[in-house]
Design a protein around this motif. Structure first.
Motif, PDB file in Angstrom:
ATOM      1  N   GLN A 142       0.823  -1.203   0.000  1.00  0.00           N
ATOM      2  CA  GLN A 142       0.000   0.000   0.000  1.00  0.00           C
ATOM      3  C   GLN A 142       0.861   1.258   0.000  1.00  0.00           C
ATOM      4  O   GLN A 142       1.838   1.368   0.729  1.00  0.00           O
ATOM      5  N   ARG A 143       0.462   2.204  -0.842  1.00  0.00           N
ATOM      6  CA  ARG A 143       1.067   3.535  -0.808  1.00  0.00           C
ATOM      7  C   ARG A 143      -0.045   4.559  -0.647  1.00  0.00           C
ATOM      8  O   ARG A 143      -1.076   4.479  -1.326  1.00  0.00           O
TER       9      ARG A 143
ATOM     10  N   ILE B  36       4.894   4.823   2.155  1.00  0.00           N
ATOM     11  CA  ILE B  36       4.672   3.402   2.399  1.00  0.00           C
ATOM     12  C   ILE B  36       5.187   3.030   3.782  1.00  0.00           C
ATOM     13  O   ILE B  36       5.978   3.756   4.385  1.00  0.00           O
ATOM     14  N   ASP B  37       4.735   1.897   4.253  1.00  0.00           N
ATOM     15  CA  ASP B  37       5.186   1.352   5.537  1.00  0.00           C
ATOM     16  C   ASP B  37       6.523   0.653   5.296  1.00  0.00           C
ATOM     17  O   ASP B  37       6.573  -0.432   4.705  1.00  0.00           O
ATOM     18  N   LEU B  38       7.608   1.258   5.750  1.00  0.00           N
ATOM     19  CA  LEU B  38       8.938   0.693   5.508  1.00  0.00           C
ATOM     20  C   LEU B  38       9.137  -0.633   6.225  1.00  0.00           C
ATOM     21  O   LEU B  38       9.870  -1.504   5.759  1.00  0.00           O
ATOM     22  N   GLY B  39       8.477  -0.783   7.362  1.00  0.00           N
ATOM     23  CA  GLY B  39       8.534  -2.059   8.060  1.00  0.00           C
ATOM     24  C   GLY B  39       7.903  -3.165   7.243  1.00  0.00           C
ATOM     25  O   GLY B  39       8.429  -4.285   7.172  1.00  0.00           O
ATOM     26  N   ARG B  40       6.774  -2.849   6.633  1.00  0.00           N
ATOM     27  CA  ARG B  40       6.105  -3.821   5.768  1.00  0.00           C
ATOM     28  C   ARG B  40       6.957  -4.112   4.536  1.00  0.00           C
ATOM     29  O   ARG B  40       7.037  -5.258   4.079  1.00  0.00           O
ATOM     30  N   LEU B  41       7.627  -3.078   3.999  1.00  0.00           N
ATOM     31  CA  LEU B  41       8.505  -3.275   2.849  1.00  0.00           C
ATOM     32  C   LEU B  41       9.624  -4.251   3.195  1.00  0.00           C
ATOM     33  O   LEU B  41       9.926  -5.173   2.425  1.00  0.00           O
TER      34      LEU B  41
ATOM     35  N   GLU C 171      12.946   8.315   3.342  1.00  0.00           N
ATOM     36  CA  GLU C 171      12.284   7.144   2.755  1.00  0.00           C
ATOM     37  C   GLU C 171      13.119   6.562   1.617  1.00  0.00           C
ATOM     38  O   GLU C 171      13.285   5.343   1.520  1.00  0.00           O
ATOM     39  N   LYS C 172      13.634   7.422   0.769  1.00  0.00           N
ATOM     40  CA  LYS C 172      14.435   6.942  -0.365  1.00  0.00           C
ATOM     41  C   LYS C 172      15.711   6.263   0.118  1.00  0.00           C
ATOM     42  O   LYS C 172      16.120   5.227  -0.426  1.00  0.00           O
TER      43      LYS C 172
ATOM     44  N   ALA D 180      16.078   4.727   2.950  1.00  0.00           N
ATOM     45  CA  ALA D 180      15.687   3.445   3.550  1.00  0.00           C
ATOM     46  C   ALA D 180      15.391   2.407   2.476  1.00  0.00           C
ATOM     47  O   ALA D 180      15.774   1.235   2.602  1.00  0.00           O
ATOM     48  N   ILE D 181      14.712   2.804   1.399  1.00  0.00           N
ATOM     49  CA  ILE D 181      14.390   1.874   0.312  1.00  0.00           C
ATOM     50  C   ILE D 181      15.664   1.344  -0.334  1.00  0.00           C
ATOM     51  O   ILE D 181      15.804   0.147  -0.602  1.00  0.00           O
ATOM     52  N   LEU D 182      16.630   2.235  -0.576  1.00  0.00           N
ATOM     53  CA  LEU D 182      17.898   1.809  -1.171  1.00  0.00           C
ATOM     54  C   LEU D 182      18.659   0.860  -0.247  1.00  0.00           C
ATOM     55  O   LEU D 182      19.246  -0.129  -0.697  1.00  0.00           O
ATOM     56  N   GLN D 183      18.644   1.153   1.041  1.00  0.00           N
ATOM     57  CA  GLN D 183      19.354   0.309   2.004  1.00  0.00           C
ATOM     58  C   GLN D 183      18.736  -1.088   2.052  1.00  0.00           C
ATOM     59  O   GLN D 183      19.452  -2.109   2.065  1.00  0.00           O
TER      60      GLN D 183
END
Length: 446
Positions: free
Chosen positions: A195-196, A201-206, A236-237, A239-242
């Motif tokens: 979900q976005r 988005i929920d980074l934990g869920r990601l 957020e960006k 965290a997504i890359l990491q």
């Protein structure tokens, strides 16, 4: 008025009126000299002007023929306020400038047009594209850049081809780009959603999905999400890359509205990708026009060979005429000049849309970004289909996000609001009517 101008206008009127239809042969030069009581050179001058405008063409030893007697007519204005259409405004793009580039490309690169190009794209365009990408903070090497037949082709190829991580499931934001959702469904590719919302988005869920599922890549629109209009923040960006690096997941970054970014500090994911996990996609559909069918894909070294192999099986190369014309358009500075002009038109509308939502729909979820499209989240008690139909009857065209979801993902009650084709002075009026309808419930409420 000069004599040849009078002849030119007379022939033009006869062609446009249909007296000389498409493919019809014009009177001979001898007949025209007699009809207009003038010299052969005067008639030839008038015919040359018509030929230069691609209205007629010469057939050696035969005469002159009409290419097409239809002429462009400006669409009539209507009382409709169309928030549903996402197509670019036709009159915002300076098409005559690009027409010069098309004509020049045909004249200059005739030999190249009669050859198959390269699977990667025309090298001169790739070199110019590299410079353009740097203005978006996408620094790469020529060998990593591919010219594709629109971004849709690039999405199709990366979705079908194998990846070095040997995984198969595609993760997509929900909602997301509706044509990509259709592609996944049509090809029956394994895909799941996350979900976005306007908040991200929920980074934990990601991380949970990256850890537990067989994720090949994550398809995302960090900037000006379609259809929500929201963007990821810097944290957020990062965290997504990491997480992508940690769990060996690739990222497909669709940066289709990069040209409309007014914050110089808002860089794409690619700019901070130090582990070669990001596939960067750039479209020209909004800043120019969809019919160009040219997209840019910047690939990590690990998937270049397999991408090239898959691309060769689809079209050998993208349109050489479009590539050559775009090359000239970029090289001579027209793109940069007109980008500012076009983006300013949309930015003006975006600011009005943003303010109108703030003034009339502030109680509903929406994006905080200033961009030409946004959304509002409606209460569960709203019958979305009935609401859209009711507004349609009032001359307000709306669209929900039904097509922007995977079939098995929960569909939120969200209305898309796009002002690409709404005149600036009509935006606030349309938003006010939407707000009024929501305040006065009729039979579209459950």
């Amino acid at each position: 008025m000069l004599k040849y101008e009078s002849i030119y206008q007379s022939l033009m009127m006869q062609i446009q009126s249909g007296k000389f239809s498409t493919a019809a042969k014009l009177p001979s030069i001898r007949n025209l000299t007699q009809q207009f009581s003038c010299s052969t050179s005067t008639v030839l001058t008038a015919l040359k002007k018509l030929e230069e405008q691609h209205i007629i063409y010469a057939q050696p030893k035969s005469g002159y023929y009409v290419v097409d007697n239809h002429v462009f007519k400006t669409p009539l204005s209507t009382d409709i306020i169309d928030f549903a259409s996402a197509s670019p405004t036709w009159h915002a793009f300076p098409y005559k400038d690009f027409q010069h580039c098309i004509n020049k490309a045909i004249d200059t690169y005739q030999e190249e047009l009669f050859r198959y190009g390269t699977p990667k794209g025309w090298p001169p365009l790739i070199a110019e594209a590299k410079k353009l990408l740097e203005s978006y903070q996408v620094f790469t090497h020529n060998e990593q850049i591919f010219i594709t037949t629109g971004v849709q082709q690039a999405l199709s190829l990366v979705s079908m081809m194998p990846f070095p991580n040997n995984r198969s499931t595609i993760l997509v934001e929900q909602p997301s780009y509706h044509l990509y959702m259709e592609l996944l469904k049509t090809l029956q590719l394994p895909a799941i959603g996350i979900q976005r919302t306007a908040k991200g988005i929920d980074l934990g869920r990601l991380e949970q999905i990256f850890h537990e599922e067989d994720i090949k890549f994550f398809y995302t629109m960090p900037r000006f999400h379609n259809p929500l209009g929201s963007s990821y923040g810097k944290k957020e960006k990062e965290a997504i890359l990491q997480l992508a690096d940690q769990y060996n997941v690739y990222i497909v970054e669709d940066d289709y509205l990069a040209d409309f970014e007014y914050n110089p500090k808002n860089d794409p994911l690619f700019a901070d990708d130090y582990h070669d996990k990001v596939i960067y996609l750039k479209s020209f559909s909004k800043i120019m026009f969809p019919g160009l069918r040219i997209g840019l894909a910047v690939l990590p070294p690990s998937i270049i060979d397999i991408f090239q192999k898959y691309k060769m099986t689809t079209d050998i190369d993208s349109s050489m005429i479009s590539q050559a014309a775009l090359y000239l358009y970029l090289k001579n500075g027209m793109f940069e000049h007109n980008k500012t002009k076009v983006s300013n038109i949309y930015h003006t509308r975006a600011k009005i849309l943003h303010q109108s939502i703030q003034d009339h729909l502030s109680t509903y979820e929406s994006s905080s970004e200033i961009v030409m499209h946004s959304h509002i989240g409606l209460p569960k008690r709203v019958n979305l289909k009935s609401f859209v139909y009711h507004l349609h009857e009032e001359g307000i065209y709306l669209d929900s996000v039904e097509r922007n979801y995977l079939d098995d993902f929960y569909h939120e009650r969200i209305l898309k609001l796009n002002v690409s084709n709404v005149d600036a002075h009509r935006i606030e009026e349309g938003i006010r009517k939407i707000a009024s309808a929501l305040k006065n419930p009729q039979n579209y409420f459950l």
